[in-house]
Design an enzyme around this catalytic site. Structure first.
Site, mmCIF file in Angstrom:
data_model
loop_
_atom_site.group_PDB
_atom_site.id
_atom_site.type_symbol
_atom_site.label_atom_id
_atom_site.label_comp_id
_atom_site.label_asym_id
_atom_site.label_seq_id
_atom_site.Cartn_x
_atom_site.Cartn_y
_atom_site.Cartn_z
ATOM 1 N N GLN A 94 13.311 -3.867 8.898
ATOM 2 C CA GLN A 94 12.072 -4.643 8.974
ATOM 3 C C GLN A 94 11.116 -3.948 9.939
ATOM 4 O O GLN A 94 11.403 -3.806 11.121
ATOM 5 C CB GLN A 94 12.355 -6.075 9.434
ATOM 6 C CG GLN A 94 11.128 -6.958 9.442
ATOM 7 C CD GLN A 94 11.431 -8.381 9.919
ATOM 8 O OE1 GLN A 94 12.506 -8.673 10.428
ATOM 9 N NE2 GLN A 94 10.469 -9.260 9.750
ATOM 10 N N HIS A 138 8.698 -11.314 5.229
ATOM 11 C CA HIS A 138 8.099 -10.933 3.954
ATOM 12 C C HIS A 138 9.186 -10.457 3.003
ATOM 13 O O HIS A 138 10.239 -9.990 3.422
ATOM 14 C CB HIS A 138 7.017 -9.864 4.124
ATOM 15 C CG HIS A 138 7.498 -8.595 4.739
ATOM 16 N ND1 HIS A 138 7.787 -8.462 6.094
ATOM 17 C CD2 HIS A 138 7.738 -7.373 4.198
ATOM 18 C CE1 HIS A 138 8.173 -7.235 6.348
ATOM 19 N NE2 HIS A 138 8.157 -6.548 5.208
ATOM 20 N N ILE A 157 0.816 -1.224 0.000
ATOM 21 C CA ILE A 157 0.000 0.000 0.000
ATOM 22 C C ILE A 157 0.843 1.264 0.000
ATOM 23 O O ILE A 157 0.323 2.353 -0.206
ATOM 24 C CB ILE A 157 -1.018 0.025 1.171
ATOM 25 C CG1 ILE A 157 -0.308 0.000 2.525
ATOM 26 C CG2 ILE A 157 -2.019 -1.102 1.030
ATOM 27 C CD1 ILE A 157 -1.231 0.283 3.696
ATOM 28 N N ASN A 207 14.125 -7.446 4.402
ATOM 29 C CA ASN A 207 14.760 -6.750 5.514
ATOM 30 C C ASN A 207 14.642 -7.649 6.741
ATOM 31 O O ASN A 207 13.529 -7.936 7.169
ATOM 32 C CB ASN A 207 14.091 -5.397 5.764
ATOM 33 C CG ASN A 207 14.191 -4.485 4.560
ATOM 34 O OD1 ASN A 207 15.197 -4.463 3.873
ATOM 35 N ND2 ASN A 207 13.139 -3.752 4.296
#
Length: 131
Positions: free
Chosen positions: A91, A97, A29, A84
């Site tokens: 992160q 992810h 997003i 990360n």
């Protein structure tokens, strides 16, 4: 429960692009570039060391498939795959992810700065890591 677990459980809306038994891929997003994807294992792992190798293999297969999808659908010539690992590395959500960031001509993104080892630092680092 983390935000990614809520997305995986359909408690928070997202824009899913791909899903299988182990992995969910959504549009980020807050994209670096249009088409920026997040590849999420459905099971919660804080970082890459926590995830079993079999899960990482499944994730990497999806990353490969999504990279091809971006090239085919967006006409990009390349992309970055970034993970990360832990907050010190950037992160922000402690759920493993991977980012797939499409690259566009003159998009202004640059890799991180590089430097040279001084004196015997290269050899010293190699010895430290091998010991």
């Amino acid at each position: 429960m983390c935000i990614f677990c809520k997305i995986i459980n359909h408690e928070v809306p997202s824009q899913p692009i791909y899903e299988d038994e182990q992995v969910l891929v959504i549009l980020d997003i807050k994209p670096v570039n249009p088409g920026h994807l997040l590849v999420l294992p459905k099971k919660h792992y804080a970082n890459i060391e926590d995830a079993p190798v079999e899960e990482l293999i499944a994730i990497m297969k999806v990353i490969k498939k999504m990279g091809k999808l971006l090239k085919d659908k967006l006409g990009i010539l390349g992309y970055n795959v970034i993970e990360n690992n832990d907050s010190i590395a950037g992160q922000e959500i402690a759920h493993l992810h991977f980012h797939i960031i499409p690259r566009y001509e003159n998009d202004g993104l640059r890799p991180w700065p590089q430097s040279d080892y001084k004196d015997t630092e290269l050899e010293d680092m190699a010895k430290k890591l091998r010991s």
